[in-house]
Structures are given as C-alpha cells and as structure tokens.
Design a protein around this motif. Structure first.
Motif, PDB file in Angstrom:
ATOM      1  N   LEU A 191      10.666   3.997  -4.427  1.00  0.00           N
ATOM      2  CA  LEU A 191      10.837   2.387  -4.180  1.00  0.00           C
ATOM      3  C   LEU A 191      12.043   2.348  -3.775  1.00  0.00           C
ATOM      4  CD1 LEU A 191       9.403  -0.212  -4.653  1.00  0.00           C
ATOM      5  CD2 LEU A 191      10.406  -0.122  -6.977  1.00  0.00           C
ATOM      6  N   LYS A 192      13.203   3.100  -3.915  1.00  0.00           N
ATOM      7  CA  LYS A 192      14.603   2.778  -3.272  1.00  0.00           C
ATOM      8  C   LYS A 192      14.582   2.798  -2.048  1.00  0.00           C
ATOM      9  CE  LYS A 192      16.723   5.001  -7.347  1.00  0.00           C
ATOM     10  NZ  LYS A 192      17.787   5.933  -7.958  1.00  0.00           N
ATOM     11  N   GLY A 193      13.827   3.677  -1.204  1.00  0.00           N
ATOM     12  CA  GLY A 193      13.506   3.915   0.134  1.00  0.00           C
ATOM     13  C   GLY A 193      13.158   2.757   0.851  1.00  0.00           C
ATOM     14  N   VAL A 194      12.076   2.248   0.156  1.00  0.00           N
ATOM     15  CA  VAL A 194      11.456   0.963   0.635  1.00  0.00           C
ATOM     16  C   VAL A 194      12.288  -0.170   0.498  1.00  0.00           C
ATOM     17  CG1 VAL A 194       9.393  -0.760   0.195  1.00  0.00           C
ATOM     18  CG2 VAL A 194       9.024   1.645  -0.092  1.00  0.00           C
ATOM     19  N   TRP A 195      13.081  -0.463  -0.326  1.00  0.00           N
ATOM     20  CA  TRP A 195      14.023  -1.670  -0.497  1.00  0.00           C
ATOM     21  C   TRP A 195      15.190  -1.308   0.293  1.00  0.00           C
ATOM     22  CZ3 TRP A 195      14.651  -5.990  -3.938  1.00  0.00           C
ATOM     23  CH2 TRP A 195      13.198  -6.222  -4.672  1.00  0.00           C
ATOM     24  N   LEU A 196      15.753  -0.133   0.597  1.00  0.00           N
ATOM     25  CA  LEU A 196      16.632   0.039   1.722  1.00  0.00           C
ATOM     26  C   LEU A 196      16.240  -0.223   2.972  1.00  0.00           C
ATOM     27  CD1 LEU A 196      19.445   1.219   2.502  1.00  0.00           C
ATOM     28  CD2 LEU A 196      18.329   3.804   2.483  1.00  0.00           C
ATOM     29  N   ALA A 197      14.928  -0.139   3.352  1.00  0.00           N
ATOM     30  CA  ALA A 197      14.374  -0.465   4.806  1.00  0.00           C
ATOM     31  C   ALA A 197      14.429  -1.900   4.464  1.00  0.00           C
ATOM     32  CB  ALA A 197      12.814   0.230   4.657  1.00  0.00           C
ATOM     33  N   MET A 198      13.902  -2.774   3.485  1.00  0.00           N
ATOM     34  CA  MET A 198      14.210  -4.057   3.830  1.00  0.00           C
ATOM     35  C   MET A 198      15.493  -4.626   3.568  1.00  0.00           C
ATOM     36  SD  MET A 198      12.367  -6.789   0.797  1.00  0.00           S
ATOM     37  CE  MET A 198      13.284  -6.029  -0.552  1.00  0.00           C
ATOM     38  N   SER A 204       0.729  -1.268  -0.155  1.00  0.00           N
ATOM     39  CA  SER A 204      -0.128   0.013   0.051  1.00  0.00           C
ATOM     40  C   SER A 204       1.044   1.171   0.056  1.00  0.00           C
ATOM     41  CB  SER A 204      -0.932   0.047   1.217  1.00  0.00           C
ATOM     42  OG  SER A 204      -0.146  -0.071   2.356  1.00  0.00           O
ATOM     43  N   ILE A 205       2.144   1.176   0.497  1.00  0.00           N
ATOM     44  CA  ILE A 205       3.125   2.224   0.465  1.00  0.00           C
ATOM     45  C   ILE A 205       3.550   2.486  -1.016  1.00  0.00           C
ATOM     46  CG2 ILE A 205       5.292   3.259   1.215  1.00  0.00           C
ATOM     47  CD1 ILE A 205       4.847   1.669   3.918  1.00  0.00           C
ATOM     48  N   ILE A 206       3.688   1.285  -1.655  1.00  0.00           N
ATOM     49  CA  ILE A 206       4.205   1.216  -3.080  1.00  0.00           C
ATOM     50  C   ILE A 206       3.143   1.649  -3.995  1.00  0.00           C
ATOM     51  CG2 ILE A 206       5.267  -0.034  -4.696  1.00  0.00           C
ATOM     52  CD1 ILE A 206       6.635  -1.707  -2.746  1.00  0.00           C
ATOM     53  N   ALA A 207       1.844   1.340  -3.740  1.00  0.00           N
ATOM     54  CA  ALA A 207       0.896   1.418  -4.787  1.00  0.00           C
ATOM     55  C   ALA A 207       0.749   2.736  -5.390  1.00  0.00           C
ATOM     56  CB  ALA A 207      -0.375   1.062  -4.250  1.00  0.00           C
ATOM     57  N   ALA A 211       5.389  -2.372 -10.954  1.00  0.00           N
ATOM     58  CA  ALA A 211       5.905  -3.619 -11.722  1.00  0.00           C
ATOM     59  C   ALA A 211       7.523  -3.506 -11.519  1.00  0.00           C
ATOM     60  CB  ALA A 211       5.878  -3.142 -13.257  1.00  0.00           C
ATOM     61  N   ALA A 212       8.164  -2.605 -11.273  1.00  0.00           N
ATOM     62  CA  ALA A 212       9.694  -2.641 -10.822  1.00  0.00           C
ATOM     63  C   ALA A 212       9.812  -3.701  -9.538  1.00  0.00           C
ATOM     64  CB  ALA A 212      10.592  -1.474 -10.716  1.00  0.00           C
ATOM     65  N   ASN A 213       9.034  -3.386  -8.703  1.00  0.00           N
ATOM     66  CA  ASN A 213       9.048  -3.866  -7.297  1.00  0.00           C
ATOM     67  C   ASN A 213       8.576  -5.520  -7.576  1.00  0.00           C
ATOM     68  OD1 ASN A 213       8.859  -3.847  -4.077  1.00  0.00           O
ATOM     69  ND2 ASN A 213       6.843  -4.611  -4.654  1.00  0.00           N
ATOM     70  N   THR A 214       7.752  -5.805  -8.130  1.00  0.00           N
ATOM     71  CA  THR A 214       7.480  -7.109  -8.576  1.00  0.00           C
ATOM     72  C   THR A 214       8.603  -7.979  -9.255  1.00  0.00           C
ATOM     73  OG1 THR A 214       5.071  -6.566  -8.711  1.00  0.00           O
ATOM     74  CG2 THR A 214       5.628  -8.740  -9.606  1.00  0.00           C
ATOM     75  N   PHE A 215       8.740  -7.160 -10.398  1.00  0.00           N
ATOM     76  CA  PHE A 215       9.996  -7.971 -11.057  1.00  0.00           C
ATOM     77  C   PHE A 215      11.171  -8.123 -10.328  1.00  0.00           C
ATOM     78  CE2 PHE A 215       8.023  -6.403 -15.128  1.00  0.00           C
ATOM     79  CZ  PHE A 215       7.056  -7.255 -15.256  1.00  0.00           C
ATOM     80  N   GLY A 216      11.585  -6.805  -9.452  1.00  0.00           N
ATOM     81  CA  GLY A 216      12.763  -6.981  -8.699  1.00  0.00           C
ATOM     82  C   GLY A 216      12.524  -8.252  -7.466  1.00  0.00           C
ATOM     83  N   ILE A 217      11.407  -8.334  -7.171  1.00  0.00           N
ATOM     84  CA  ILE A 217      11.316  -9.594  -6.143  1.00  0.00           C
ATOM     85  C   ILE A 217      11.518 -10.909  -6.687  1.00  0.00           C
ATOM     86  CG2 ILE A 217       9.562 -10.752  -4.691  1.00  0.00           C
ATOM     87  CD1 ILE A 217       8.311  -8.058  -3.855  1.00  0.00           C
ATOM     88  N   ASN A 218      10.931 -11.062  -7.977  1.00  0.00           N
ATOM     89  CA  ASN A 218      11.340 -12.256  -8.908  1.00  0.00           C
ATOM     90  C   ASN A 218      12.715 -12.530  -9.091  1.00  0.00           C
ATOM     91  OD1 ASN A 218       8.492 -13.043  -8.873  1.00  0.00           O
ATOM     92  ND2 ASN A 218       8.198 -11.784 -10.725  1.00  0.00           N
ATOM     93  N   LEU A 235      15.018   1.316 -12.848  1.00  0.00           N
ATOM     94  CA  LEU A 235      14.591   1.239 -11.294  1.00  0.00           C
ATOM     95  C   LEU A 235      14.852   0.038 -10.711  1.00  0.00           C
ATOM     96  CD1 LEU A 235      13.456   2.768  -8.926  1.00  0.00           C
ATOM     97  CD2 LEU A 235      11.163   2.260  -9.733  1.00  0.00           C
ATOM     98  N   GLY A 236      14.290  -1.150 -11.368  1.00  0.00           N
ATOM     99  CA  GLY A 236      14.726  -2.693 -10.838  1.00  0.00           C
ATOM    100  C   GLY A 236      16.201  -2.704 -10.667  1.00  0.00           C
ATOM    101  N   THR A 237      17.090  -2.205 -11.485  1.00  0.00           N
ATOM    102  CA  THR A 237      18.556  -2.372 -11.140  1.00  0.00           C
ATOM    103  C   THR A 237      18.854  -1.813 -10.055  1.00  0.00           C
ATOM    104  OG1 THR A 237      19.008  -2.719 -13.758  1.00  0.00           O
ATOM    105  CG2 THR A 237      20.753  -2.038 -12.279  1.00  0.00           C
ATOM    106  N   ASP A 238      18.352  -0.506  -9.915  1.00  0.00           N
ATOM    107  CA  ASP A 238      18.945   0.200  -8.351  1.00  0.00           C
ATOM    108  C   ASP A 238      18.469  -0.546  -7.223  1.00  0.00           C
ATOM    109  OD1 ASP A 238      19.950   2.427  -9.940  1.00  0.00           O
ATOM    110  OD2 ASP A 238      18.156   3.539 -10.074  1.00  0.00           O
ATOM    111  N   ILE A 239      17.279  -1.027  -7.162  1.00  0.00           N
ATOM    112  CA  ILE A 239      16.686  -1.543  -5.941  1.00  0.00           C
ATOM    113  C   ILE A 239      17.454  -2.902  -5.841  1.00  0.00           C
ATOM    114  CG2 ILE A 239      14.441  -0.283  -6.023  1.00  0.00           C
ATOM    115  CD1 ILE A 239      13.234  -2.946  -7.068  1.00  0.00           C
ATOM    116  N   LEU A 240      17.904  -3.754  -6.664  1.00  0.00           N
ATOM    117  CA  LEU A 240      18.331  -5.087  -6.749  1.00  0.00           C
ATOM    118  C   LEU A 240      19.839  -4.833  -6.202  1.00  0.00           C
ATOM    119  CD1 LEU A 240      17.405  -7.086  -9.956  1.00  0.00           C
ATOM    120  CD2 LEU A 240      16.705  -7.461  -7.561  1.00  0.00           C
TER     121      LEU A 240
END
Length: 466
Positions: A424-431, A273-276, A284-291, A365-370
């Motif tokens: 989204l980068k902040g969300v993945w940094l938190a993770m 809900s934070i990402i939506a 999409a980047a979050n979904t594909f990044g998780i995969n 964006l997906g590259t950055d979060i990975l």
C-alpha cells in the motif's frame, strides 16, 4: 464592503477593484464553503469510525466500493456543473431571469439523468465487488451498501444542482449552512440506523441517504422560493422544458468533466483492484487514510468553488483581467493553506488514524501512507484550484484531458510497478508523485491566456445567426 457589494463591483465595468478587495472577496466566498467541506469530511470520518468499530470487514466492504461511488458522484457533479456555470455567466452579464431559466431546465434534465444513473448502478451492484477482486466475506455487504447508494441518485443530483446554482449566483452562505446541517443529520441518522436499529452497513447507507433527502428539500426550497435572485416567483411565465441551446452549452462544459471524472474514477477502481489482494488491513487503511487526508484538501476545494464563481461571473461581465486576477489569488491562497495542512497531517497522522480505527495494524499502516501523501498537498492544491478556474471560464476540455492523462499514465502505471514490492505504501507513493506532476502541468496551463478568451459581441451574434 459586503460580499454582495464586492460582487457588484465585479459586474460593474466602470469600477476597478483593488487587490485587497479581490482578496477580501475571495476569502468571503471561500470561508463558508471551507466550513461546509470540513463538515462533509467530518461526516465521512464519523461514518468510517462507526463502521470501523463494528468490524474491519464492514469497513473494508465500504472502502471497496468507495471509488465507484466517487465515479457516480463525479458524473452527477459534472452534470450539475454544466448548468451552474451557466448561472455564473448569466449573473455576471446581469441576466438574472436567464439564470433562473437555466436552473429550471437543469431540474428537469437532472431528474432524467439521475434516473438513468440509478438504473445503471442497480444493474451492476451484484457484480461490482467480484469485478474488483474482493474476497467472498465482504462481497455481499458491498453489494447491499452500493445498491442503497444508487437509489439515492435523484437526491444527490438535485442537491448538487441547487447548491452549485446558489454558489455561482454569489450566495455561498445558504448552501454551506445546509451542508453543515446535512453532516449533523448524517451523524444522527447513522447512529440511529447502525447502532439503535442494529442495521450495520445498511444503516450507514440509509442514514446518509436520509440526510441527503432532508438537505435536498431545504436546498431546493431556498433556491426556488427564498433566494433574492433565483426564486422562481419573480417570473410571470416559466418553462421547464430543456432547450437545445442550454443543453449544448451544458454538454460542452459538463461532458469533458464527466468523461474526465469517469476515467479518473475508473483509474481509482483500477487502483482499488490493485489494493484488494493486499488484504482487509490494507483496504481499511487505504479507506481511512483517504478520509483523514480529506481534511487537508477540503480548504483547497472550498477556495476552488469560490474561484469558479468569481472567474465565471468575471467572464459573464467580460472582464478578462479579473479572470486572471481571481485565478492567481485563489491559487496562491489555496497552495499556502494546503501546504500548512499537509504539515499538520504529517505531524498528527497517528492521532488522526487512531480516532477512526482501534486496529493497531491499520493505524500503523495508515500513518505511513499519510506521511507520504503530506508532501504532495501543495501540488494537489494547484491541480484542484486551476481545474476549477478553467471550469468557471467554461474551458473544460483540455484540463480534463490533462487530468485524465496524468492519473492513468503516471499514477496507475507507477502503482502497478510499486505495489508488488512496497504494498500500500507503493500505491500512495505513486499517488503523491502524480499529484505533484498534475499540479505542475495545471499551473503551466494557467500561465497561458487561451483559457480566458472571451468572444466579442460580433462573434457572439455571428454564432447566433449561424
């Protein structure tokens, strides 16, 4: 020595295993499961790639409900674990007939539990995308995809129960081969339904459920009719009626895991809900990044399943020293492998993302979060494997509280603080920060000896008498 010969040494109190034999056994049990896990993630990535080449909206629609699907999948897995760990304990104690009795009760209970989960899922499906704050353009697609998934609950539960029971009995080859088969079938069915039949997002859901159906039938047949230890034909009489003793122990093992996974996935839903509101590109980047990231942590899950089997059978054989040995061997092996996988993910992140999505914005964006997440892989390995060690020991309450507290207190609070400024980068940094923290506290818990406590015979008899 073969895998079965080495497992026999675990149960034989008159024999002592060398470090090499323990490491060899851990690797033998891990490799088939790692292959199966890789196949499962490859299946998810191919699914994502198929949807990603339809439209970004359809990929976002699946990504929106993915965390809720994990929630239901986690509850189903926790239920199955409550029975499969008992199979490991019975096998370690040499009570093979008792292990088959546990499985029979698990099948009956699993059907009841899965029907309840299906009813709950179908009732919330129309409202779920709105609760998650999605735009109207993807709400209807998300609802249709989630509804089809919920109809497959009995297939998922029975498949998890059969696969877990086979692994905990020491047969890792059969469930691993069938998992690979499921992944191949998923690709075939998805291509058929999505592109040949033109069903789009519904085709992806139908394809996955069809692959689960075929695999569940094969898995259950192998467990009940083929496996040399578990096949039901070895018993002259049998009962599928659940007993209070087995249900209580299943609840004691599975309920904390289910609560933990429920609360952890609810935290993931909160994060969704934070990402939506960040838009379809971020979703999409979050979904594909998780995969993509799943390719890195699947070896950890493969080793973790081996750790559950080995620690569980060591406890059944009342060999506390072996419980600790297998725990630390598994931990060391998993952390080293996932550290290497994290390095590969950091280097090849752009290429991995481009395989799934043709959208340059999603790839960037997906590259950055990975590359943020790559640094957390060793800590993630420690958290995964330590948790599975505690599951094998049947001590799930404290680790579940630790997992739940870590994700809510650390990850969610940091995501809320960082997302407004860094997206989204902040969300993945938190993770990444939370996974490192969770790995640390799980390792500290593993250093204690309370989790490996085994009742002596007089204590067990007193419990039965009471």
């Amino acid at each position: 020595m073969t895998k079965d010969e080495l497992l026999a040494l675990v149960r034989d109190k008159q024999c002592e295993m060398t470090l090499y034999q323990k490491l060899h056994l851990t690797i033998l049990l891990s490799i088939p499961t790692i292959i199966a896990q890789f196949s499962f993630i490859a299946m998810q990535m191919i699914d994502a790639a198929m949807l990603g080449h339809l439209s970004t909206d359809e990929a976002a629609a699946v990504g929106l409900v993915s965390t809720t699907i994990w929630l239901f999948g986690g509850l189903n897995s926790a239920f199955a674990t409550g029975f499969s760990v008992q199979v490991a304990h019975r096998m370690g104690a040499g009570d093979v007939a008792g292990a088959r009795g546990v499985i029979r009760q698990g099948l009956t209970s699993g059907l009841i539990f899965s029907m309840m989960m299906m009813a709950i899922g179908m009732s919330i499906a129309p409202y779920l995308p709105h609760w998650l704050g999605a735009t109207e353009s993807i709400c209807d697609m998300s609802t249709r995809y989630f509804s089809i998934f919920c109809c497959g609950m009995p297939l998922i539960v029975l498949n998890s129960l059969a696969a877990g029971s086979l692994r905990c009995s020491g047969n890792v080859k059969t469930p691993s081969m069938l998992m690979v088969l499921m992944c191949c079938l998923d690709v075939v069915f998805n291509y058929l339904f999505i592109f040949t039949c033109g069903m789009g997002i519904e085709g992806a859901a139908f394809g996955t459920m069809m692959s689960y159906l075929v695999t569940m039938i094969c898995m259950t047949y192998n467990m009940t009719m083929v496996d040399k230890n578990l096949r039901f034909t070895q018993d002259a009489t049998s009962s599928y009626r659940p007993t209070i003793k087995i249900l209580k122990k299943a609840g004691r093992i599975g309920a904390p895991i289910g609560l933990e996974r429920g609360m952890m996935c609810s935290a993931q839903v909160m994060i969704s809900s934070i990402i939506a509101p960040l838009g379809t590109v971020a979703i999409a980047a979050n979904t594909f990044g998780i995969n993509v990231e799943s390719l890195c942590y699947m070896p950890g899950y493969g080793i973790a399943e081996a750790a559950t089997t080995l620690v569980g059978q060591s406890k059944g054989a009342e060999r506390r020293d072996y419980m600790h040995s297998f725990a630390w061997i598994s931990m060391t092996l998993g952390v080293c492998i996932m550290a290497f996988m994290g390095l590969m993910m950091w280097i090849f992140a752009p290429e991995m993302m481009s395989v799934i999505s043709p959208d340059e914005r999603v790839i960037t964006l997906g590259t950055d979060i990975l590359r943020i997440e790559a640094w957390a892989e060793p800590g993630f390995a420690a958290a995964i494997i330590a948790t599975s060690v505690f599951v094998g020991a049947g001590k799930t309450l404290i680790p579940s509280i630790m997992n739940f507290g870590s994700i809510w207190v650390v990850r969610v609070s940091l995501a809320l603080a960082l997302a407004p400024q860094y997206g989204l980068k902040g969300v993945w940094l938190a993770m990444a920060i939370e996974l490192c923290f969770r790995g640390l506290i799980m390792t500290l818990r593993l250093c204690t000896r309370g989790w490996s406590y085994i009742k002596d015979r007089s204590e067990r008899q007193l419990t039965v008498d009471n």
